[in-house]
Design an enzyme around this catalytic site. Structure first.
Site, PDB file in Angstrom:
ATOM      1  N   GLY A 111      -0.665  -1.649   6.703  1.00 44.14           N
ATOM      2  CA  GLY A 111      -0.646  -2.862   7.519  1.00 44.14           C
ATOM      3  C   GLY A 111      -2.004  -3.535   7.471  1.00 44.14           C
ATOM      4  N   GLY A 139      -5.439  -4.026   7.566  1.00 47.98           N
ATOM      5  CA  GLY A 139      -6.464  -2.992   7.577  1.00 47.98           C
ATOM      6  C   GLY A 139      -7.551  -3.184   8.615  1.00 47.98           C
ATOM      7  N   ARG A 149     -14.755  -6.749   0.592  1.00 49.71           N
ATOM      8  CA  ARG A 149     -13.953  -6.317   1.753  1.00 49.71           C
ATOM      9  C   ARG A 149     -13.361  -4.912   1.537  1.00 49.71           C
ATOM     10  NH1 ARG A 149      -8.431  -4.591   2.766  1.00 49.71           N
ATOM     11  NH2 ARG A 149      -7.934  -5.146   4.900  1.00 49.71           N
ATOM     12  N   VAL A 150     -13.481  -4.076   2.542  1.00 46.00           N
ATOM     13  CA  VAL A 150     -12.887  -2.744   2.523  1.00 46.00           C
ATOM     14  C   VAL A 150     -11.941  -2.637   3.714  1.00 46.00           C
ATOM     15  CG1 VAL A 150     -13.345  -0.264   2.674  1.00 46.00           C
ATOM     16  CG2 VAL A 150     -14.931  -1.745   1.417  1.00 46.00           C
ATOM     17  N   GLY A 151     -10.749  -2.094   3.489  1.00 44.10           N
ATOM     18  CA  GLY A 151      -9.774  -1.956   4.574  1.00 44.10           C
ATOM     19  C   GLY A 151      -9.816  -0.585   5.228  1.00 44.10           C
ATOM     20  N   ASP A 152      -8.732  -0.247   5.894  1.00 41.62           N
ATOM     21  CA  ASP A 152      -8.635   1.019   6.630  1.00 41.62           C
ATOM     22  C   ASP A 152      -8.372   2.229   5.734  1.00 41.62           C
ATOM     23  OD1 ASP A 152      -6.045  -0.336   6.150  1.00 41.62           O
ATOM     24  OD2 ASP A 152      -5.253   1.561   6.913  1.00 41.62           O
ATOM     25  N   THR A 163       0.846  -1.191   0.000  1.00 35.16           N
ATOM     26  CA  THR A 163       0.000   0.000   0.000  1.00 35.16           C
ATOM     27  C   THR A 163       0.881   1.240   0.000  1.00 35.16           C
ATOM     28  OG1 THR A 163      -1.826  -1.032   1.116  1.00 35.16           O
ATOM     29  CG2 THR A 163      -1.515   1.279   1.596  1.00 35.16           C
TER      30      THR A 163
HETATM   31  N1  ASP Z   1      -3.932  -1.385   4.900  1.00 32.35           N
HETATM   32  C1  ASP Z   1      -4.188  -2.064   3.652  1.00 32.35           C
HETATM   33  C2  ASP Z   1      -5.519  -2.766   3.732  1.00 32.35           C
HETATM   34  O1  ASP Z   1      -5.752  -3.459   4.697  1.00 32.35           O
HETATM   35  C3  ASP Z   1      -3.134  -3.066   3.295  1.00 32.35           C
HETATM   36  C4  ASP Z   1      -1.701  -2.591   3.359  1.00 32.35           C
HETATM   37  O2  ASP Z   1      -1.406  -1.606   4.021  1.00 32.35           O
HETATM   38  O3  ASP Z   1      -0.831  -3.218   2.707  1.00 32.35           O
HETATM   39  O4  ASP Z   1      -6.293  -2.686   2.815  1.00 32.35           O
END
Ligand code: ASP
Length: 321
Positions: free
Chosen positions: A231, A233, A207-210, A179
């Protein structure tokens, strides 16, 4: 000390270890990071706004196949690419985010347009793309643009384990991508943060992350701090990592180092979270914090040179040609 303007970027964090990295690949990463941070820095040198500096830096990494964002995005369980991005302007707490984007080359630019050209803070999926094509004149990008054999390999490996994974994992085949994010302070003291991702390999069910969550993986507030996280998410989101760092500095008078350290090594780590943050405070002081083996990261020194680091135990340094 007050720095008139400054910028920092990351290209993802995780199990990035020397033994899994060839010298050529490492050099490619260092050069790509330098190119990205210098693109953002050029905007600041020209007197541009912090938002535009972060978007410029992130755009360079989205266009590189090395990082898990834009061109280099990891694959979902259904062998598609679904990207998330967020931009926040600390001057007026304006924010724009997009999620589940499939046909936009640079999701960070769309997030910025959501902020500047729509009355909303987050647009999802087909609706976000309709806004892009019909209201902002974006070109339709085929999913093929984002695909590489390497991504299929990673996905196949991950499907065998039945898990989902950060782009930087302990599996050799999974080690290459991350990311991306940028934080900046411009010469007028405005803070901004931008983050963009393909999410986790083998993610499914929308799925949606942070990353697109304001206060989760991205936050900026003038007089306070700008933060971009990378990291796992789910945990970054549950720990509202970016918002917690801002709150500790705003209400608890924590320094940028203290706030980032306590949050990245606090609940987030205790719950099993692996990752890191980049941050810039109101004076333009840059800080990097991670709780894992490495985080692709860079900033620019006072002479305008890019300073880059990858591994956790490494200091920032100039990139050799
Ligand atoms: N934070 C991102 C997510 O969970 C993944 C990443 O940081 O590599 O979508």
């Amino acid at each position: 000390m007050s720095h008139s303007f400054s910028i920092a970027i990351h290209g993802g964090a995780g199990t990035i270890v020397r033994s899994l990295m060839t010298p050529e690949l490492e050099q490619d990463y260092r050069q790509a990071l330098a190119q990205s941070v210098l693109a953002g820095h050029a905007v600041l040198v020209a007197g541009g706004h912090a938002v535009d500096a972060t978007v410029a830096a992130v755009t360079v990494m989205e266009d590189s196949p090395l990082f898990n964002a834009g061109k280099g995005s990891v694959l979902t369980h259904d062998e598609t690419v679904e990207m998330d991005a967020c931009v926040m302007d600390g001057q007026d707490l304006d924010a724009g985010a997009v999620t589940l984007i499939r046909h936009i080359k640079n999701p960070v630019q769309l997030a910025c347009d959501v902020m500047r050209k729509s009355p909303h803070a987050m647009l999802a999926s087909e609706g976000a793309e309709t806004f892009a094509f019909k209201e902002c004149g974006y070109e339709y990008t085929e999913q093929d643009y984002f695909f590489t054999d390497r991504r299929y390999k990673e996905l196949r490996a991950m499907k065998k384990t039945g898990g989902v994974a950060l782009s930087e994992t302990r599996y050799p085949d999974e080690k290459k991508h991350g990311t991306v994010g940028a934080v900046a302070r411009d010469k007028n003291g405005n803070l901004a943060a931008a983050t963009s991702t393909g999410g986790l390999t083998n993610k499914r069910w929308g799925r949606v992350g942070d990353t697109p969550i304001v206060g989760g993986g991205n936050y900026a507030r003038n007089g306070n701090v700008a933060v971009s996280a990378t990291g796992m998410g789910e945990l970054l989101m549950r720990c509202t990592v970016a918002g917690d760092i801002a709150g500790r500095m705003q209400y608890g008078n924590a320094s940028i180092e203290q706030a980032c350290r306590e949050v990245i090594h606090g609940d987030f780590l205790d719950l099993g979270g692996e990752g890191g943050v980049i941050a810039i405070d109101a004076n333009g002081k840059v800080n990097f914090e991670l709780n894992c083996a490495g985080m692709y990261r860079a900033t620019v020194d006072e002479s305008g040179n890019a300073l880059v680091a990858i591994f956790a135990d490494e200091d920032l340094s100039l990139v050799s040609e």
